[in-house]
Scaffold this active site. Structure first.
Site, PDB file in Angstrom:
ATOM      1  N   CYS A   2       0.868  -1.179   0.000  1.00 17.43           N
ATOM      2  CA  CYS A   2       0.000   0.000   0.000  1.00 17.43           C
ATOM      3  C   CYS A   2       0.899   1.222   0.000  1.00 17.43           C
ATOM      4  CB  CYS A   2      -0.914   0.000   1.222  1.00 17.43           C
ATOM      5  SG  CYS A   2      -2.013   1.441   1.306  1.00 17.43           S
ATOM      6  N   GLU A 114      -3.324   0.987  -6.785  1.00 16.89           N
ATOM      7  CA  GLU A 114      -2.235   0.087  -7.134  1.00 16.89           C
ATOM      8  C   GLU A 114      -2.019   0.183  -8.633  1.00 16.89           C
ATOM      9  OE1 GLU A 114       0.688  -1.125  -6.312  1.00 16.89           O
ATOM     10  OE2 GLU A 114      -0.343  -1.956  -4.550  1.00 16.89           O
TER      11      GLU A 114
END
Length: 271
Positions: A2, A114
């Site tokens: 993350c 992402e």
């Protein structure tokens, strides 16, 4: 992993979702659609109130800096690199194990970003013909629109170069716990592109479902094996993902337009 996420929920809304007992209006953060390491973020934690006679834990909404600085660190310089802790090893790593045993939090988000490298550009990279493949960003979020509750750790670090009364004498920092990305199909997948989270990236933030919130935040729970059981991945099929503009790749860009769903990957970033 993350490395970026979005956090636009108002503290009043978070207080209702997480049953917050204490938060200070002056600590309100502006909506942030491109949260990056070293920024201040919201964290939900159970901890006694400072200077209170009653030492029972109180559920609080606090501001922490993203990038954990261990209490024993000589300087805070490494915090920007410690934004993620792996669920598989968090209990044994020197930088995280104390926080794992006693200082756990939830980092609320709308979802996380992402990046996927286009297959054609990955092939060029493997062949040595291209060193910086262009990547397509995806936004990953709960399919039902609920708050994305990321498992986190927090820590305090004392800057010994400053006097006790200095407002910057203490740093409160945090890290997101990550786990292996699920391989099952997304609840809602883009028409063109990845069909599972593992197609996007091999790691993902560990999402805590509401039935684990109280146990995760309880500072009285210190048994390592007991706590490790809370790190099991959530059920599959709760998430959706969709392509967003490559504008999110620059931390200078910030606004709700970053969350706009594209019909397909941008030109030059085909999955």
């Amino acid at each position: 992993m993350c490395g970026r996420y979005a956090s636009s929920r108002r503290p009043e809304d978070l207080a209702g979702v997480f049953e917050i007992d204490k938060w200070e209006p002056e600590e309100t953060l502006e909506p942030d659609y491109n949260v990056a390491p070293t920024k201040e973020v919201y964290a939900v934690l159970d901890r006694p109130l400072k200077d209170a006679d009653d030492r029972r834990p109180v559920r609080q909404l606090r501001r922490l800096k993203w990038g954990l600085v261990p209490s024993w660190a000589k300087s805070p310089e490494g915090g920007a690199r410690m934004i993620n802790a792996r669920a598989e090893t968090v209990h044994e790593k020197p930088s995280y194990r104390r926080a794992f045993a006693a200082r756990r939090c939830i980092l609320p988000a709308d979802g996380y970003y992402e990046w996927v490298t286009a297959k054609e550009e990955r092939d060029l990279e493997v062949e040595g013909k291209k060193k910086r493949p262009r990547k397509q960003p995806y936004f990953v979020l709960p399919a039902d629109g609920s708050v994305f509750a990321m498992a986190g750790l927090y820590e305090f670090w004392r800057d010994r170069t400053l006097p006790d009364e200095h407002p910057l004498a203490w740093w409160a920092t945090c890290s997101v716990i990550t786990t292996e990305a699920e391989t099952g199909p997304l609840a809602v997948a883009p028409a063109e592109g990845p069909s599972s989270l593992s197609d996007i990236h091999p790691r993902m933030p560990l999402m805590l479902t509401p039935d684990r919130w109280d146990a995760w935040l309880d500072p009285a729970r210190t048994d390592v094996e007991d706590l490790r059981s809370l790190l099991a991945p959530p059920p599959e099929g709760l998430m959706r993902a969709y392509p967003v503009s490559t504008a999110v790749s620059s931390v200078r860009n910030n606004g709700p337009e970053l969350l706009k769903e594209l019909e397909g990957p941008e030109e030059g970033t085909l999955f």
